[in-house]
Design an enzyme around this catalytic site. Structure first.
Site, mmCIF file in Angstrom:
data_model
loop_
_atom_site.group_PDB
_atom_site.id
_atom_site.type_symbol
_atom_site.label_atom_id
_atom_site.label_comp_id
_atom_site.label_asym_id
_atom_site.label_seq_id
_atom_site.Cartn_x
_atom_site.Cartn_y
_atom_site.Cartn_z
ATOM 1 C CB SER A 1 58.827 22.880 22.992
ATOM 2 O OG SER A 1 58.338 21.704 23.564
ATOM 3 N N GLY B 1 51.771 20.123 20.790
ATOM 4 C CA GLY B 1 50.539 19.938 21.565
ATOM 5 C C GLY B 1 49.877 18.586 21.352
ATOM 6 C CB THR C 1 44.472 22.916 33.335
ATOM 7 O OG1 THR C 1 44.570 22.034 34.444
ATOM 8 C CG2 THR C 1 43.062 23.476 33.215
ATOM 9 C CE LYS D 1 58.408 18.403 22.918
ATOM 10 N NZ LYS D 1 58.001 17.201 23.723
ATOM 11 N NE ARG E 1 60.226 23.354 27.599
ATOM 12 C CZ ARG E 1 60.340 24.680 27.477
ATOM 13 N NH1 ARG E 1 61.215 25.336 28.226
ATOM 14 N NH2 ARG E 1 59.608 25.351 26.589
ATOM 15 C CG HIS F 1 54.956 13.446 15.293
ATOM 16 N ND1 HIS F 1 54.120 14.345 15.879
ATOM 17 C CD2 HIS F 1 55.689 12.889 16.309
ATOM 18 C CE1 HIS F 1 54.325 14.342 17.189
ATOM 19 N NE2 HIS F 1 55.255 13.471 17.468
HETATM 20 P P1 A3P Z 1 56.824 23.026 26.353
HETATM 21 O O1 A3P Z 1 58.062 22.216 26.150
HETATM 22 O O2 A3P Z 1 56.906 24.374 25.706
HETATM 23 O O3 A3P Z 1 56.390 23.115 27.781
HETATM 24 P P2 A3P Z 1 54.007 17.405 22.258
HETATM 25 O O4 A3P Z 1 53.045 16.668 23.114
HETATM 26 O O5 A3P Z 1 53.521 17.617 20.870
HETATM 27 O O6 A3P Z 1 55.360 16.767 22.324
HETATM 28 O O7 A3P Z 1 54.145 18.881 22.835
HETATM 29 C C1 A3P Z 1 54.759 19.094 24.077
HETATM 30 C C2 A3P Z 1 54.509 20.528 24.483
HETATM 31 O O8 A3P Z 1 53.110 20.694 24.826
HETATM 32 C C3 A3P Z 1 55.304 20.889 25.737
HETATM 33 O O9 A3P Z 1 55.625 22.277 25.576
HETATM 34 C C4 A3P Z 1 54.262 20.650 26.822
HETATM 35 O O10 A3P Z 1 54.534 21.291 28.041
HETATM 36 C C5 A3P Z 1 53.027 21.229 26.149
HETATM 37 N N1 A3P Z 1 51.781 20.795 26.802
HETATM 38 C C6 A3P Z 1 51.352 19.555 27.065
HETATM 39 N N2 A3P Z 1 50.173 19.577 27.722
HETATM 40 C C7 A3P Z 1 49.833 20.876 27.867
HETATM 41 C C8 A3P Z 1 48.738 21.576 28.476
HETATM 42 N N3 A3P Z 1 47.741 20.930 29.072
HETATM 43 N N4 A3P Z 1 48.736 22.926 28.413
HETATM 44 C C9 A3P Z 1 49.753 23.599 27.814
HETATM 45 N N5 A3P Z 1 50.818 23.009 27.237
HETATM 46 C C10 A3P Z 1 50.871 21.662 27.263
#
Ligand code: A3P
Length: 293
Positions: free
Chosen positions: A131, A48, A221, A46, A252, A101
């Site tokens: 998240s 990025g 984006t 979670k 999300r 991870h």
């Molecule tokens: P949120 O749940 O806070 O929205 P991972 O891919 O490591 O599981 O991380 C998921 C998180 O990254 C989620 O956070 C998701 O929305 C966010 N995310 C994915 N792509 C994104 C983007 N282009 N810009 C900003 N946040 C992003």
């Protein structure tokens, strides 16, 4: 060590997701053959991962950038330990790119030759917590928590997939000299996506034209990724893995500072105390609010 009521199994002290990771893979991971031009995106869950995966796809695969091929990011850049689509990594053309991870001490030994590259993306852990809380409640394969307080306890005890956040980041940071590694933060990517893409290009020694750079930034984006079936993971989470209800999404909110909408002052202060105790001597910069300089 195995507890059947949990969503995790432990291997050498680290918690893997039981439903998607096989013991066979983790047992052989350390000896996995690494190529000099392999690239790993390493994250705590979670933080990025999917975002960086899309950015690397756009940088490294012209047909992804131009939209001429419709291949999901996960099939171009698979997760090393969650081989959901049973890809034969040995047959992947170079340069191979993986997400992972895993903690520093479980990675393939070949990464210590310092040729293959690692991009470590970290995010302020209060936003990771929020998240992860939502994601765990959404996904059938993860253990749900009825309250944020319960989930926070699991997060702060490391009793969840990915184990303890502090151990993950400290481990990678303290052993950074053993690897060819670059650290990036989710918040810096959010503040200035173009500079972050440039930083990645420079680490990967890739030069993109202005026009290609524009195409990468435009398609990485949050809004564009959410609408891009190659990058939004909707198919995987809804059709392949299964969600508890149909209202949540993998992408999300994608913002900095969402924790403020959820943590009470008391929870936030308790978190801060533990953060400061565990992160002293780690000079990585953390951004907790979007307006911070
Ligand atoms: P949120 O749940 O806070 O929205 P991972 O891919 O490591 O599981 O991380 C998921 C998180 O990254 C989620 O956070 C998701 O929305 C966010 N995310 C994915 N792509 C994104 C983007 N282009 N810009 C900003 N946040 C992003």
């Amino acid at each position: 060590m195995d507890n059947k009521d949990e969503d995790i199994f432990k291997f050498k002290g680290y918690n893997f997701l039981r439903a998607l990771v096989s013991m066979d893979i983790v047992k052989n991971m350390e000896d996995y053959e690494i190529r000099d031009d392999d690239i790993f995106i390493v994250t705590y869950p979670k933080s990025g991962t999917t975002w960086t995966q899309q950015i690397l796809c756009l940088i490294c695969f012209e047909s992804h950038r131009n939209g001429t091929e419709n291949i999901a990011t996960i099939d171009r850049i698979p997760s090393f330990e969650y081989n959901i689509h049973k890809l034969d990594y040995a047959k992947m053309p170079s340069p191979r790119i993986f997400t992972s991870h895993i903690p520093y001490y479980l990675v393939p030994k070949g990464l210590k030759d310092k040729k293959a590259k690692i991009i470590y993306v970290y995010r302020n852990p209060k936003d990771v917590l929020i998240s992860f809380f939502h994601f765990s409640n959404l996904m059938v394969v993860l253990k749900a928590s009825d309250t944020l307080e319960n989930f926070m306890q699991r997060f702060l005890n490391g009793n969840l997939v990915g184990s303890l956040w502090f151990d993950h980041i400290r481990g990678w940071y303290e052993h950074r000299h053993d690897f060819n590694i670059m650290f990036m933060s989710f918040e810096d990517m959010k503040k200035d996506l173009r500079s972050s893409v440039l930083k990645i290009c420079s680490f990967l020694e890739k030069e993109l034209s202005e026009e290609d750079m524009d195409a990468v930034v435009r398609q990485a984006t949050f809004e564009k990724m959410k609408a891009d079936p190659r990058a939004n993971n909707e198919h995987i989470i809804k059709d392949e893995l299964g969600t508890r209800n149909n209202t949540g999404a993998f992408l999300r909110k994608g913002i900095v500072g969402d924790w403020k909408h959820y943590l009470t002052v008391d929870q936030s202060e308790r978190f801060d105390k533990i953060f400061h105790m565990n992160m002293k001597n780690i000079p990585l910069k953390f951004i907790w609010n979007i307006n911070e300089k």
